[in-house]
Design an enzyme around this catalytic site. Structure first.
Site, short mmCIF file in Angstrom:
data_model
loop_
_atom_site.label_atom_id
_atom_site.label_comp_id
_atom_site.label_asym_id
_atom_site.label_seq_id
_atom_site.Cartn_x
_atom_site.Cartn_y
_atom_site.Cartn_z
N ASN A 1 59.56 23.45 67.49
CA ASN A 1 58.85 22.98 66.30
C ASN A 1 59.66 21.86 65.65
O ASN A 1 60.70 22.11 65.05
CB ASN A 1 58.66 24.15 65.32
N TRP A 2 59.17 20.64 65.77
CA TRP A 2 59.92 19.48 65.29
C TRP A 2 59.77 19.23 63.79
O TRP A 2 60.44 18.37 63.24
CB TRP A 2 59.51 18.23 66.06
N LYS A 3 58.85 19.94 63.17
CA LYS A 3 58.63 19.80 61.72
C LYS A 3 58.39 18.32 61.37
O LYS A 3 57.73 17.62 62.12
CB LYS A 3 59.78 20.44 60.95
N SER B 1 67.02 29.80 63.24
CA SER B 1 68.33 29.27 63.64
C SER B 1 68.69 29.63 65.08
O SER B 1 69.83 30.03 65.38
CB SER B 1 69.42 29.75 62.67
N GLU C 1 59.73 35.24 62.40
CA GLU C 1 60.72 34.31 61.86
C GLU C 1 61.20 34.83 60.51
O GLU C 1 60.53 34.63 59.49
CB GLU C 1 60.14 32.91 61.72
N GLY D 1 66.85 27.58 59.23
CA GLY D 1 67.59 26.42 58.76
C GLY D 1 68.81 26.75 57.93
O GLY D 1 69.41 25.86 57.34
N GLY E 1 63.65 25.49 65.89
CA GLY E 1 63.55 24.39 64.94
C GLY E 1 64.50 23.26 65.29
O GLY E 1 64.31 22.52 66.24
N GLY E 2 65.58 23.16 64.53
CA GLY E 2 66.51 22.03 64.66
C GLY E 2 67.06 21.82 66.06
O GLY E 2 67.24 20.67 66.49
N GLU F 1 56.99 27.92 56.17
CA GLU F 1 56.98 26.75 55.29
C GLU F 1 55.57 26.42 54.84
O GLU F 1 55.36 25.94 53.72
CB GLU F 1 57.64 25.57 56.01
N HIS G 1 53.24 29.26 59.70
CA HIS G 1 54.69 29.11 59.58
C HIS G 1 55.11 29.37 58.14
O HIS G 1 54.37 29.08 57.20
CB HIS G 1 55.11 27.70 60.02
#
Length: 252
Positions: free
Chosen positions: A9-11, A213, A167, A173, A234-235, A97, A95
């Site tokens: 997921n590149w957000k 994470s 999640e 993050g 994610g990151g 967010e 998600h």
């Protein structure tokens, strides 16, 4: 055996040019992987170009959100059919967010998942708790509420065509990660909930991903847990080498 799935997921990161460069590198790094499904979810603006860059590869394309309506006066939104049209095979819904910043409810997430299924997309349905919920020992209560709300009215066939992603919000993050045992505990709870409502066979085939994470240095231990079937990353998915290492996890 459930086939592992790693979704990146590149957000709100990467321009179209950067996204294309990233997937070109990634597809080379994972070209020999045959036993893991791989998905990337770039921003909406990069979807058509990334779809083209992934042509004839084994990497699937996901969107990060979808509107539940087929069409209409919904400025700024995108339908499931539109996602399918540009080459998406799956979509992330619910998600944390989206829940937090856009007030998305379980009922809305249900409608989004239903729209995705109707268009032939794979919904990756997200659930998870905030830190205060875990500290109050109410994690399972919340997970039950979310699962029951999102899957309300679905049949066995529909549930068999989606993926659940657990999640823990407190681990997204933050650098904190649920321990493999913590992840396994919730994943097993989700599988049992699904078994109660949709049958043991449906639950046994359901893929449940862990998100929070996820990194190259913790993916191996997470994937050793029997009910962890992959990861929503994610990151670490924004760098081709780190995401490729996650895709090439080692169970032993």
């Amino acid at each position: 055996m459930r086939r592992p799935l790693m979704a990146g997921n590149w957000k709100m990161y990467r321009t179209t040019h950067e996204a294309v460069e990233l997937v070109r590198t990634l597809r080379n790094l994972v070209s020999l992987v045959r036993d893991v499904d791989v998905i990337v979810a770039p921003p909406f603006t990069a979807l058509p170009a990334v779809a083209k860059a992934l042509d004839e590869s084994r990497i699937g394309l996901a969107a990060q959100d979808v509107h539940p309506a087929a069409e209409g006066a919904y400025t700024g939104n995108v339908s499931a059919a539109m996602l399918k049209d540009v080459g998406c095979t799956s979509v992330i819904v619910g998600h944390s967010e989206r829940r937090e910043y856009h007030g998305e409810t379980d009922a809305l997430i249900h409608d989004k998942a239903k729209a995705a299924l109707g268009a032939g997309l794979l919904p990756i349905v997200c659930v998870g708790e905030k830190l205060e919920v875990r500290q109050a020992n109410r994690t399972m209560d919340l997970i039950r509420t979310q699962i029951e709300g999102v899957l309300a009215g679905f049949g066995q066939d529909e549930v068999s065509r989606l993926v659940i992603a657990y999640e823990p919000v407190w681990a997204i993050g933050t650098g904190q990660t649920a321990t493999p045992a913590q992840a396994q505990e919730v994943h097993l709870f989700i599988r049992r909930l699904v078994s109660e409502r949709f049958g043991a066979d449906t639950a046994a085939g359901l893929r449940i991903l862990y998100g929070g994470s996820v990194k190259p240095d913790n993916i191996d231990s997470l994937m050793r847990e029997p009910d962890v079937d992959g990861a929503l990353v994610g990151g670490a998915s924004l760098k081709a080498d780190s995401f490729a290492r996650i895709v090439k996890f080692q169970r032993i």
